[in-house]
Write a protein that holds these residues in place. Structure first.
Motif: not given
Length: 491
Positions: A47-51
Motif C-alpha cells: 500500500d502506498i499513500d501520498l497524503e
C-alpha cells in the motif's frame, strides 16, 4: 603498513547526507526502489499513500516478513551490508532504502514487525545536523503510535512501514503541497504499472500494489494479449559466464489495436519514444526506450520492442546505477545484438510499408504510387490503376486531359506533413462513410469501360489485389451484383 607512513581515520562529514540527496531519484524511481525491498521480503500486498490533503507524508506499507531488530539497524546503516545475495535479489548497493527516501524527504522512519517484535528507527537530517553526530534514532512506543499508518501495521502479523516526512525535495516551495502531491499520483501509477508489470500479472499469482486506493494494473509493453502482436523466437546470449535472454516483439499497426489499447499513452502519442530495448533484471524493468546505438529511433521502427532478461549475477557488466533506472549493455552483448537487429527492425518497418500486400499472393495495386527522386520522394495517383485507367479511356481527349490535370493537382496538394504528424502520434486512420459507395461506383466504371466484359471470376481474382477492392470481405458477391445489373436493366 609501510615504514614511516601513518594512518588516520577520516570520518565523513555530516554534510554527506545532504550530498546523497542529489543522486537524481525521481519520485517514481524512489518508490520503485522501496517496492524492490518489499518484494524481496515476500510481500504480496503493498500500500502506498501520498497524503493528498496537505502533502505532509508518503507512506509505503507492505505485508512481508518484516526485519529483525538487529537487521533493521543494519538496513538503516548507510551502505550497510546487503548480506548474501540470492538469484532473485532485486537490490545491489545497500543504499536504496536510504538514498531513495532521503532524496524526497528530510525525515525517514522505518517501523517493522518481525515474529511479533516491533522495531522503529529514524534518520532525521535536521537532528543529525543539529547534533553533529551520525545518530540513528530509536522511537519509543508512544512515538510510534503517533505515526501515520502505524495502526495499520499493528493489525498485521508482520510487515514494514516506510514513512517519509518533511517532503522538502518532493514538494519544493509549492504554494499548495497537497495539490502538487495529488498531481503525482497518476504518473506514479503509470510508472509502477510498467516497471513491475511482470510481478503484477494476476495469472502468475502476482503481487498487488495500491496507490491512494487505486489498484495498479500491469501495463504490458509487448501487448502479448493481442493476437496480432508478432513474437520472434527467444535468443540466448552468453555474457560473463551467464545467460541473457532476448525476445523481440513487433506490435500491431494502430488499426490492429483495441479501443482500450489505443488510449494507452505508450501506444499513442508517446509510442515513438517507447520503442527499443526493455532491460529486465529478475523480471523488474530497469531501463527502456533506447537502442544503444544499434538502431535509430524513427517512426518506421516504433512498433519494435525488445525484451532483454538479465540475471543479477552480471550487474557489474551492465553499469547498473544506484537508482536501478539505467543500464548500459556491455560491448560483447552489443556485438551479439547487432547480428540480430536487422531482421527485428525490418519486421517492424513492414507493419507500415507492406500493409497493402497479401501473404502468398501478388502485390496490391495501389491508388497512390510513391515516386523516389534524388532529393526525396513524392506521391502520384497511379494512372495504371484499373479504375483510373478505365475512367480516362472512357472520356473524350479534352475531358481526359482535364481529369489528368486534376489528379496531378491532388497529388501536389497531398498533405504529407500532416499525415506524418498524425501517424507519429499513432492516430488510427479511418475510412470515410462513402468508401463503400465509391468502390461500387468504381466497379461500374470498370464494368462499362470495355465492350468485351471479362468473366466475373477473372474480375474478382484481379481486383482481390487492387485498392480499394482488396479490403472488401464480400468482393465476390458485390462484383456479381454489379455485373448482373445491366443484364436486368437496373443500376
Amino acid at each position: 603498513m609501510e615504514v614511516g607512513v601513518l594512518e588516520e581515520d577520516v570520518a565523513p562529514s555530516i554534510d554527506l547526507l545532504e550530498s546523497m540527496r542529489s543522486v537524481g531519484y525521481s519520485l517514481e524511481a524512489a518508490i520503485a526502489d522501496l517496492i524492490d525491498n518489499s518484494i524481496a521480503a515476500g510481500s504480496r500486498h503493498i500500500d502506498i499513500d501520498l497524503e493528498p490533503a496537505s502533502g505532509d507524508y508518503v507512506a509505503i506499507l507492505d505485508d512481508g516478513k518484516g526485519i529483525a531488530p538487529d537487521a533493521a539497524v543494519e538496513a538503516l546503516r548507510l551502505a550497510g551490508s546487503v548480506g548474501e545475495r540470492t538469484s532473485s535479489d532485486l537490490g545491489r548497493f545497500g543504499l536504496g532504502l536510504k538514498t531513495a527516501s532521503l532524496s524526497q524527504a528530510r525525515c525517514l522512519t522505518v517501523v517493522t514487525r518481525h515474529l511479533g517484535e516491533r522495531t522503529a528507527l529514524r534518520w532525521d537530517i535536521d537532528h543529525i545536523k543539529a547534533s553533529g553526530r551520525w545518530s540513528l534514532l530509536r522511537l519509543a512506543p508512544i512515538e510510534v503510535r503517533k505515526l501515520p499508518w502505524a495502526n495499520r501495521l499493528d493489525l498485521q502479523q508482520s510487515g514494514t512501514l516506510v514513512l517519509w516526512q518533511r517532503l522538502d525535495l518532493l514538494v519544493g516551495d509549492a504554494a499548495d503541497p497537497g495539490e502538487l502531491v495529488r498531481q503525482r499520483v497518476e504518473p506514479l501509477i503509470e510508472s509502477l504499472a510498467l516497471v513491475f508489470h511482470r510481478y503484477l500479472h494476476a495469472r502468475k499469482g502476482g503481487i498487488q500494489i495500491v496507490v491512494n486506493g487505486n489498484t495498479v494494473k500491469p501495463l504490458d509493453p509487448f501487448l502479448t494479449s493481442n493476437p496480432k502482436t508478432q513474437v520472434s523466437p527467444t535468443q540466448k546470449i552468453a555474457i560473463g559466464g551467464d545467460e541473457v535472454k532476448v525476445t523481440a516483439y513487433t506490435l500491431p499497426h494502430v488499426s490492429g489495436l483495441t479501443p482500450d489499447e489505443r488510449r494507452r499513452p505508450d501506444l499513442g502519442e508517446h509510442m515513438r519514444e517507447m520503442q527499443g530495448f526493455y532491460i529486465y533484471r529478475n523480471e523488474r524493468l530497469i531501463s527502456h526506450g533506447h537502442w544503444y546505438g544499434l538502431a535509430r529511433m524513427d517512426d518506421l521502427s516504433k512498433q519494435t520492442r525488445v525484451q532483454v532478461d538479465v540475471p543479477n549475477t552480471i550487474d557489474y557488466l551492465w553499469n547498473l546505477d544506484i537508482k536501478k533506472s539505467r543500464a548500459e549493455p556491455p560491448a560483447s552483448f552489443k556485438t551479439e545484438l547487432r547480428r540480430l537487429m536487422s531482421g527485428v527492425i525490418e519486421k517492424g518497418r513492414r507493419v507500415y510499408t507492406y500493409r497493402g500486400r497479401r501473404e502468398g499472393g501478388a502485390p496490391t495495386v495501389h491508388l497512390w504510387e510513391k515516386i523516389r527522386e534524388r532529393d526525396g520522394f513524392r506521391y502520384e495517383v497511379n494512372l495504371e490503376h484499373p479504375v483510373v485507367s478505365a475512367l480516362l479511356s472512357g472520356l473524350p481527349t479534352g475531358d481526359a486531359s482535364r481529369v489528368l490535370r486534376l489528379l496531378e493537382s491532388l497529388a501536389d496538394a497531398f498533405p504529407v506533413h500532416d499525415l506524418f504528424a498524425e501517424m507519429a502520434g499513432n492516430v488510427a486512420p479511418i475510412s470515410a462513410d462513402r468508401a463503400d459507395d465509391a468502390a461500387v461506383e468504381s466497379l461500374r466504371v470498370f464494368r462499362d469501360s470495355t465492350d468485351t466484359r471479362p468473366p466475373v471470376d477473372e474480375v474478382v481474382a484481379m481486383l482481390a489485389h487492387v485498392e480499394p477492392f482488396s479490403t472488401m470481405s464480400d468482393l465476390d458477391a458485390v462484383v456479381r451484383k454489379i455485373w448482373q445489373e445491366d443484364l436486368d436493366g437496373t443500376e
